[in-house]
Design a protein around this motif. Structure first.
Motif, mmCIF file in Angstrom:
data_model
loop_
_atom_site.group_PDB
_atom_site.id
_atom_site.type_symbol
_atom_site.label_atom_id
_atom_site.label_comp_id
_atom_site.label_asym_id
_atom_site.label_seq_id
_atom_site.Cartn_x
_atom_site.Cartn_y
_atom_site.Cartn_z
ATOM 1 N N ALA A 1 0.435 3.498 -3.071
ATOM 2 C CA ALA A 1 -0.045 5.618 -2.706
ATOM 3 C C ALA A 1 0.462 6.664 -3.841
ATOM 4 C CB ALA A 1 0.015 5.757 -1.139
ATOM 5 N N LYS B 1 0.846 -1.004 -0.097
ATOM 6 C CA LYS B 1 0.208 0.015 -0.096
ATOM 7 C C LYS B 1 0.966 1.212 -0.460
ATOM 8 C CE LYS B 1 -4.040 -2.289 2.763
ATOM 9 N NZ LYS B 1 -4.722 -2.545 4.181
ATOM 10 N N GLU B 2 1.907 1.270 0.594
ATOM 11 C CA GLU B 2 3.112 2.433 1.035
ATOM 12 C C GLU B 2 3.024 2.832 -0.383
ATOM 13 O OE1 GLU B 2 4.704 1.541 5.481
ATOM 14 O OE2 GLU B 2 6.136 1.075 3.093
#
Length: 612
Positions: free
Chosen positions: A543, A539-540
């Motif tokens: 993003a 997810k990092e």
């Protein structure tokens, strides 16, 4: 690295035997090639060979040497050949081997590094010797010629020259009219091939495998003399050494491409067979136990230290993770660092050297220093009769079959499986957990690898991300070594920028490099803590607009956060890394194929790194 081939007794066909042998050694990596033949068929052709030894050598691929020999009549009954991987002096015709003395009476090929070559060169130049190359190797033919000039016979002259060398070497020399090859080794491999009407020597068995499968491995400090109908081995003092003639299990056909475009692709697809070979006779599912031949007397160590390089180091990290998880004090060291840092050893330390070839110079050096300090040593290697196998207290063979491609594939998978077996041998029964479950998982693994090979979408993923700027590979726990290996394979054969990270380290620096042009490959299996945290790392990067490819078994919801998915079956946590690695091997292969790279012989790299 460099490759050596020699033949004594192939009258009328020496040249082709040498060229074919060099072709069989191309996988080791090289930047020039050459041959020398004692036959006198065209002595006037080569001004540098004013005696009876004809020499031809060219910078570049073997095809350049073959073109240079078109129309030439070089041939004879004794010859040596060489493929060079540059250390002293750039790739060039003049620096290519074989090297000769000034009169062209002596020709020598050499693997390794002669550490005192500068002082020897200065001494010889003071006596009027003119050098024609930048190499360390050229001192050898001049030293032999100097001894011949003083009246020594060829064998004595060769021995005298070798006695003056410091460093590492596999040497082969021919002398005009001697009808023999003289050879010696120290810290660099050399093997004899025992034939019918001809005898051979080489740096590796595939060089002469089409002629004979009967071999004799030389040890450090040994000398060999080969003629058409005889061979002998002696020690440094001239005393005969009794040597066992072994029969290699590999056939010449096994070292061919079998219809595949590249050796690497063939070896990726050979992994089910390789893993069956590694497991054969070592697991008993009915009794739920592991038994590895030759390791019966190995007691459970208080501490284990792994030493390895490159791909084998990634396997070492995997092994260290498994042992550490079982409560055993364990560390994995880069062999090149271990040899100089010398970590503390306890009386009950086992040092395990992982080396595909069994000839990796840094790993051998680390093992020797550990043994010299009193440690028990074990080699995990693929090559029967290799130096590591002979020198260590214990040996476990991978039995993966010959691997020709420079980029290791089936041997890495076999190392992971071999480490599982080894660890079950090392641990006391109380620490083993559910061995029966693991044995069942190992039994199923070859078929599961085949499933991945049959169903992989790696080529489609490559199409999606072709042209990207950089490629990141991340994983946690047992998948961290797989991420490192995935990146290494990618950079080795594509020449594109790739890096592997522990997934949790992304936010400690590497995120600064993440862009929309940086695909991130994340290995996520199961649904435990490591999987959940890796999904957080996915997810990092997502993003920050990075495309994400997950290699997953579908147990977690990792696929929901991915742009592309490479699937593997849901399996035991200790065998999942093998399957994930196969997907990443295919990604590297298909990208390199799209880019038109020299997949089996990547630039600047060698299969067997025999210098430190």
């Amino acid at each position: 690295m460099c490759g050596i081939i020699g033949v004594a007794g192939s009258a009328g066909g020496t040249r082709e035997v040498l060229l074919d042998g060099l072709a069989n050694l191309e996988y080791r990596g090289y930047d020039s090639a050459g041959i020398a033949v004692d036959g006198g068929a065209s002595r006037e052709r080569n001004a540098a060979a004013r005696g009876g030894i004809d020499v031809a050598k060219k910078e570049g691929e073997l095809s350049a040497l073959r073109r240079a020999l078109v129309g030439e009549t070089i041939d004879g009954s004794v010859g040596i050949g060489h493929t060079r991987w540059s250390t002293h002096g750039p790739p060039s015709d003049r620096n290519a081997h074989p090297h000769t003395d000034g009169a062209g009476r002596v020709a020598v090929v050499h693997n390794g590094i002669i550490e005192n070559h500068e002082s020897l060169r200065t001494e010889l130049e003071a006596k009027g010797v003119a050098f024609s190359s930048d190499t360390d190797s050229e001192v050898v033919p001049h030293l032999i010629a100097e001894a011949l000039a003083r009246g020594a016979d060829p064998e004595a002259a060769f021995r005298e020259a070798v006695s003056r060398l410091d460093g590492s070497y596999a040497l082969a020399a021919i002398v005009e009219g001697a009808g023999a090859i003289f050879a010696a080794r120290h810290d660099s491999p050399l093997v004899l091939g025992i034939g019918d009407g001809a005898n051979y020597l080489a740096s590796d068995v595939p060089a002469f495998l089409e002629h004979t499968r009967d071999v004799v491995y030389l040890e450090d400090g040994e000398f060999a003399v080969l003629t058409a109908d005889a061979w002998r081995v002696e020690d440094a003092s001239g005393e005969p050494v009794e040597k066992e003639v072994q029969t290699v299990e590999w056939s010449a056909e096994q070292t061919g491409k079998s219809g595949y475009d590249h050796f690497m692709l063939k070896e990726i697809h050979e992994q089910p067979k390789a893993l069956r070979g590694c497991l054969r006779g070592r697991v008993d599912e009915l009794d739920g136990c592991v038994a590895v031949e030759g390791l019966d007397g190995l007691e459970a160590p208080a501490e284990v230290q792994f030493v390895a390089c490159g791909t084998s180091y990634h396997a070492a990290l995997y092994g260290a993770y498994l042992l550490g998880d079982a409560g055993v004090a364990t560390a994995a060291y880069l062999a090149s660092e271990y040899a100089t840092s010398q970590p503390p050893l306890s009386p009950d330390t086992l040092v395990v050297g992982i080396t595909q070839s069994g000839e990796t110079a840094d790993t051998l050096s680390a093992l020797r220093k550990a043994r010299g300090r009193g440690a028990e040593t074990l080699a995990l290697t693929n090559v029967v009769g290799s130096t590591a196998a002979r020198e260590c207290d214990h040996v476990m063979h991978l039995r993966a079959g010959p691997e020709i491609g420079v980029a290791a594939t089936k041997t890495f998978s076999s190392q992971l499986v071999g480490l599982n077996l080894l660890i079950e041998e090392l641990l006391p029964d109380a620490s083993r957990g559910d061995v029966r479950e693991l044995v069942s998982a190992l039994r199923d693994l070859p078929a599961q690898v085949q499933e991945v090979l049959d169903d992989s979408r790696a080529a489609d993923v490559v199409d999606e991300y072709f042209g990207a700027k950089s490629f990141f590979f991340v994983g946690r726990g047992v998948h961290y070594p797989v991420a490192l290996e995935g990146a290494l394979k990618f950079k080795e054969i594509t020449y594109e920028h790739a890096e592997g990270f522990a997934a949790g380290e992304l936010k400690h620096g590497p995120l600064a490099l993440v862009t929309a042009e940086t695909p991130v490959f994340a290995v996520v299996t199961g649904d435990g803590e490591n999987a959940r945290k890796t999904i957080g790392n996915v997810k990092e990067v997502e993003a920050r607009d990075a495309p994400v490819v997950v290699v997953t078994d579908g147990v977690s919801d990792a696929a929901m956060y991915a742009d592309s998915v490479l699937e593997i079956p849901a399996v035991h946590e200790r065998t999942a890394p093998v399957l994930a690695n196969v997907q990443l091997q295919l990604v590297a292969y298909h990208m390199a194929a799209r880019l038109g790279r020299a997949i089996d012989k990547p630039r600047n790299l060698a299969k067997s790194v025999t210098v430190e």
